[in-house]
Enzyme design. Structure first.
Site, PDB file in Angstrom:
ATOM      1  N   ARG A  78       0.753  -1.216   0.035  1.00 36.30           N
ATOM      2  CA  ARG A  78      -0.050   0.070  -0.158  1.00 36.30           C
ATOM      3  C   ARG A  78       0.608   1.184  -0.080  1.00 36.30           C
ATOM      4  O   ARG A  78       0.446   2.296  -0.882  1.00 36.30           O
ATOM      5  CB  ARG A  78      -1.068   0.063   1.108  1.00 36.30           C
ATOM      6  CG  ARG A  78      -0.369   0.081   2.347  1.00 36.30           C
ATOM      7  CD  ARG A  78      -1.408  -0.088   3.538  1.00 36.30           C
ATOM      8  NE  ARG A  78      -1.845  -1.430   3.523  1.00 36.30           N
ATOM      9  CZ  ARG A  78      -3.206  -1.807   3.898  1.00 36.30           C
ATOM     10  NH1 ARG A  78      -3.952  -0.906   4.090  1.00 36.30           N
ATOM     11  NH2 ARG A  78      -3.474  -3.133   3.831  1.00 36.30           N
ATOM     12  N   THR A  79       2.224   1.355   0.669  1.00 37.57           N
ATOM     13  CA  THR A  79       2.742   2.517   0.847  1.00 37.57           C
ATOM     14  C   THR A  79       3.444   2.683  -0.631  1.00 37.57           C
ATOM     15  O   THR A  79       3.581   3.853  -1.186  1.00 37.57           O
ATOM     16  CB  THR A  79       3.912   2.487   1.868  1.00 37.57           C
ATOM     17  OG1 THR A  79       3.274   2.093   2.997  1.00 37.57           O
ATOM     18  CG2 THR A  79       4.592   3.587   2.118  1.00 37.57           C
ATOM     19  N   LYS A 106      22.775  -9.313  -5.305  1.00 39.41           N
ATOM     20  CA  LYS A 106      24.051  -9.886  -5.586  1.00 39.41           C
ATOM     21  C   LYS A 106      24.961  -9.421  -4.705  1.00 39.41           C
ATOM     22  O   LYS A 106      26.354  -9.566  -5.081  1.00 39.41           O
ATOM     23  CB  LYS A 106      24.501  -9.378  -7.125  1.00 39.41           C
ATOM     24  CG  LYS A 106      23.478  -9.913  -8.420  1.00 39.41           C
ATOM     25  CD  LYS A 106      23.918  -9.484  -9.587  1.00 39.41           C
ATOM     26  CE  LYS A 106      22.797  -9.541 -10.710  1.00 39.41           C
ATOM     27  NZ  LYS A 106      22.617  -8.942 -11.796  1.00 39.41           N
ATOM     28  N   ARG A 128      12.025   2.591   1.463  1.00 35.76           N
ATOM     29  CA  ARG A 128      11.419   1.767   2.416  1.00 35.76           C
ATOM     30  C   ARG A 128      12.594   0.772   2.608  1.00 35.76           C
ATOM     31  O   ARG A 128      13.077   0.129   1.835  1.00 35.76           O
ATOM     32  CB  ARG A 128      10.581   1.067   2.024  1.00 35.76           C
ATOM     33  CG  ARG A 128       9.972  -0.243   2.707  1.00 35.76           C
ATOM     34  CD  ARG A 128       9.235  -0.170   4.000  1.00 35.76           C
ATOM     35  NE  ARG A 128       8.301   0.669   4.274  1.00 35.76           N
ATOM     36  CZ  ARG A 128       6.851   0.096   4.119  1.00 35.76           C
ATOM     37  NH1 ARG A 128       6.573  -1.085   4.226  1.00 35.76           N
ATOM     38  NH2 ARG A 128       6.051   0.954   4.395  1.00 35.76           N
ATOM     39  N   HIS A 156       7.980   6.181  10.460  1.00 34.34           N
ATOM     40  CA  HIS A 156       7.160   6.123   9.287  1.00 34.34           C
ATOM     41  C   HIS A 156       6.375   7.362   8.931  1.00 34.34           C
ATOM     42  O   HIS A 156       5.223   7.336   9.194  1.00 34.34           O
ATOM     43  CB  HIS A 156       5.983   4.951   9.266  1.00 34.34           C
ATOM     44  CG  HIS A 156       5.471   4.502   7.796  1.00 34.34           C
ATOM     45  ND1 HIS A 156       5.592   5.292   6.709  1.00 34.34           N
ATOM     46  CD2 HIS A 156       4.800   3.357   7.593  1.00 34.34           C
ATOM     47  CE1 HIS A 156       5.002   4.701   5.814  1.00 34.34           C
ATOM     48  NE2 HIS A 156       4.468   3.596   6.082  1.00 34.34           N
TER      49      HIS A 156
END
Lengths: 327, 448
Positions: A78-79, A106, A128, A156
């Site tokens: 959702r974010t 990697k 995020r 947040h």
């Protein structure tokens, strides 16, 4: 080294006198570094952007020509979608970066990955990350705006802004509002950002959880604490439920989900007993039957989907504040 | 030792016009010190240089060479962080003539061969004494005792044993290690930590870990470990040295243990007496250390412990890490910071200038106390500036102000949070075993 002539011609025109301050990219890393004026200004701005999402043509040219990278090192639906829609509604170009199959998987460092991406000409990175402080470190490595979309257990900030937006639109004020936050405060960046934001705008915060789900010395953040959800329900204007995760049981944070629901769940019994019902909010995704009974969840659903809608508007306001007006 | 080195040793050195510190007498008025064939021969005013090489010590203090009981030189195994050559350069730049290397190398120093390797590499470099501590348990995994007797009787004459970096979690094994060490006349150096209490911990648990959303390491993780080891030392009558004290309650436990007459000593690092956890708001990974930087109240308790003598020794816990191991997310960064080249400056700036205690008291914790605990006289070191003593000398200016620039460190690693700090106190010359190994703040290759 001087740039080649062909590039120089592209920047011809009157020389601009700007202080280094003005050229420095601006960031949104935490609620902690915002003032209450900053918060109110963003909420006001979000209100006008909310109107854009209701138009038949949901787009304004405010950030045309700007490039934004969504760098979601930790999974999110959702974010991430919310930021993407916000950017697109402002006419910015959005590129998404996912860690699986990328150079990060990697073994490339976050620093090298970020520098590589930003070298392609990027105005903002929305990040995020599961590590607290990663957005802050990013600002030392790249020369563009950085927006924190959730870092570990730290903050947040846009979630807190959209939550305050929702409270303000629904209840008409923030100052003096009594907000109870229930659940796993210790692991919650949503709780940290909300505590800081609510404090700044003059709301009162009560944390509802067993001590084993509270971080050390949390009272010093300017909150009150109770172990009783029934006490909180009698007191609050807003009941903010956090998502409970099963893995906390194996960490001995509480005995079982059943026990949690009995002690801290917004059960049908608790809900139906209430004469004055608070505004119930949840950052999602909900665990129906754990922190909230399914029937109650259905009843309060308009508010919770309202939070999601507010998310797009708030993120438009944030992107516009950081990237708009400079051209 | 190469031929040049021998020539160097033969050369006479005259240290001119410094004030002499000795643990016995404190700091004297201005004197000259004449060194002949590696031995301090004369201490007087206005000694004529003759053929001696003159070192200017104007405005400086002439101290017995510094001793660090706790460094990580990463050799063998992690030479990209540091090796015994770069570590020795860092040591003499910080005024150290003897350093004790923790055994968490790869392979670990848990047998005489590796101990002798480290010792011999130090001799090869020839800048200072590089002496190994041995591991308490084989492989440092806390299961079976390492051969303390053999390590003690090899060339490196290992006296200190530690699984530093890890703790010996099994109390039965720690008990037996102490009993055995007592018989071998060895010292147990304990990294005290109840690891079950700090799973995933990144910094001190407290208000700042709550604010920053970083997993906390509670002070109790250390204190439970300290209390256990004090109990076991009391039971076994072993000699115990508690490494890197970081909390107020640890200081209290040690103060009480000493009052009861136990053979317990301990150390604190410059970063634990200088920095508290509020600095972590920068998420600077150079501040990530274990034990973590604690609260202001803990820092105050450490200062009190240094002042009243509870804390015997100042050790650096010099822990080099490569840039890429620190330029990363906080919870992925390695624990540790370098410290050899900033220790004196922090001692002067934080302790002496702030009146915590006198320069003499500070120097005692960097010379007399560690040399006594480690019995450095076995290696010819005496913590004194007296006629007839082998010349292991640090000349420093306690008033010289400078700005820390980690890029100028001689250590291979630059992981210091003190970059940009304006500090006071700088080592000017270091003399090891009669050779000038640091002159005017420049490392001289042995034999120059």
């Amino acid at each position: 080294m001087n740039p080649p002539e062909i590039l120089k011609s592209g920047v011809s025109g009157p020389a601009k006198v700007q202080s280094p301050e003005a050229n420095r990219p601006r960031h949104l890393l935490s609620i902690a570094e915002l003032s209450s004026d900053d918060i109110i200004r963003l909420l006001d701005s979000a209100r006008s952007f909310a109107e854009v999402s209701k138009r038949p043509v949901k787009k304004v040219p405010a950030l045309r020509g700007k490039t934004i990278v969504n760098m979601f090192i930790e999974p999110s639906t959702r974010t991430r979608m919310s930021f993407e829609l916000a950017a697109k509604r402002l006419s910015a170009d959005v590129v998404s970066f996912t860690p699986s199959g990328s150079s990060l998987s990697k073994g490339e460092s976050l620093k090298d990955t970020a520098k590589t991406i930003v070298a392609m000409g990027v105005d903002a990175v929305v990040i995020r990350h599961s590590s607290a402080g990663a957005p802050k470190l990013l600002t030392e490595w790249v020369d563009c705006s950085v927006i924190n979309a959730g870092d570990g257990m730290h903050e947040h900030p846009t979630q807190a802004l959209l939550d305050l937006f929702t409270m303000r639109e629904r209840l008409g004020r923030l100052e003096g509002l009594k907000v109870a936050i229930v659940g796993d405060i210790d692991h919650s960046r949503v709780a940290r950002s909300n505590i800081l934001a609510l404090n700044k705008v003059g709301a009162r915060v009560l944390l509802v959880a067993p001590r084993s789900l509270l971080p050390d010395r949390v009272e010093e953040m300017g909150v009150e604490v109770t172990g009783s959800i029934d006490e909180a329900l009698r007191w609050c204007d807003v009941l903010y439920l956090l998502r409970i995760q099963l893995e906390r049981v194996s960490e001995s944070r509480f005995p079982s989900l059943r026990e949690y629901t009995l002690q801290y769940g917004l059960t049908q019994t608790r809900w139906s007993r209430l004469k004055r019902k608070p505004l119930v909010m949840h950052p999602g995704p909900m665990n129906r039957g754990v922190e909230i009974a399914s029937v109650v969840a259905d009843e309060v659903e308009p508010v919770i989907t309202g939070q999601v809608a507010a998310g797009v508007a708030v993120r438009m306001a944030v992107l516009y504040e950081l990237l708009g007006g400079s051209t | 030792m190469n031929a040049n080195n021998l020539n160097m040793r033969d050369r006479n050195i005259l240290i001119k016009k410094g004030r002499i510190y000795t643990p016995e007498e404190g700091i004297s008025s201005e004197r000259d010190v004449l060194i002949q064939e590696g031995i301090i021969r004369r201490i007087d005013k206005g000694i004529k240089p003759g053929k001696a090489y003159v070192l200017d010590a104007q405005d400086c203090i002439i101290s017995p060479g510094f001793v660090d009981m706790h460094v990580h030189f990463r050799e063998p195994g992690m030479e990209y962080k540091e090796d015994i050559g770069s570590g020795s350069c860092a040591a003499v730049s910080g005024g150290y003539v003897a350093v004790f290397c923790m055994p968490n190398t790869d392979p670990p120093i848990d047998n005489a061969s590796v101990a002798e390797y480290v010792y011999d590499r130090g001799v090869d470099e020839g800048l200072c004494m590089v002496l190994p501590h041995g591991a308490i348990t084989q492989g440092r995994i806390g299961k079976a005792l390492a051969p303390m007797g053999e390590m003690g009787s090899c060339r490196a004459m290992v006296r200190g044993f530690s699984d530093d970096g890890s703790t010996v979690t099994d109390s039965e094994i720690m008990r037996r290690a102490m009993e055995y060490a007592k018989t071998m006349d060895s010292l147990i150096i304990s990294h005290c930590e109840d690891v079950s209490l700090n799973a995933g911990g990144q910094m001190n648990e407290g208000f700042y870990s709550t604010l920053l959303g970083l997993r906390g390491i509670p002070p109790e993780a250390e204190e439970i470990g300290v209390f256990r080891d004090i109990c076991l030392a009391e039971k076994t009558d072993a000699e115990l040295h508690v490494a890197h004290v970081s909390t107020a309650k640890t200081v209290k436990l040690l103060r009480e243990a000493k009052k009861r007459g136990l053979k317990v000593t301990c150390e604190a690092t410059p970063h634990h007496f200088t920095l508290d956890d509020s600095y972590l708001v920068s998420y600077d990974t150079n501040l990530k250390v274990n034990p973590p930087l604690r609260s202001r109240a803990d820092v105050e308790a450490i200062l009190a412990g240094l002042s009243d003598g509870t804390i015997d020794v100042i050790s650096t816990d010099h822990a080099p890490h490569a840039l890429h191991e620190k330029e990363t997310e906080f919870d992925r960064a390695e624990f540790g910071m370098v410290g050899l080249e900033t220790c004196l400056a922090l001692v002067v700036t934080v302790l002496v200038e702030n009146g915590v205690f006198s320069l003499e008291q500070a120097l005692e914790k960097m010379t007399l106390a560690p040399s006594r605990i480690m019995r450095l006289e076995r290696f010819g070191y005496k913590p004194e500036i007296t006629e007839g003593t082998p010349a292991n000398i640090t000349v420093f200016n306690s008033d010289l102000e400078w700005v820390v620039d980690p890029l100028r460190f001689r250590s291979r690693s630059k992981n210091s949070p003190f970059g940009g700090w304006k500090v006071k106190g700088k080592v000017i010359h270091t003399i090891f075993n009669g050779s000038i190994v640091l002159e005017d703040m420049q490392v001289s290759p042995a034999g120059d």
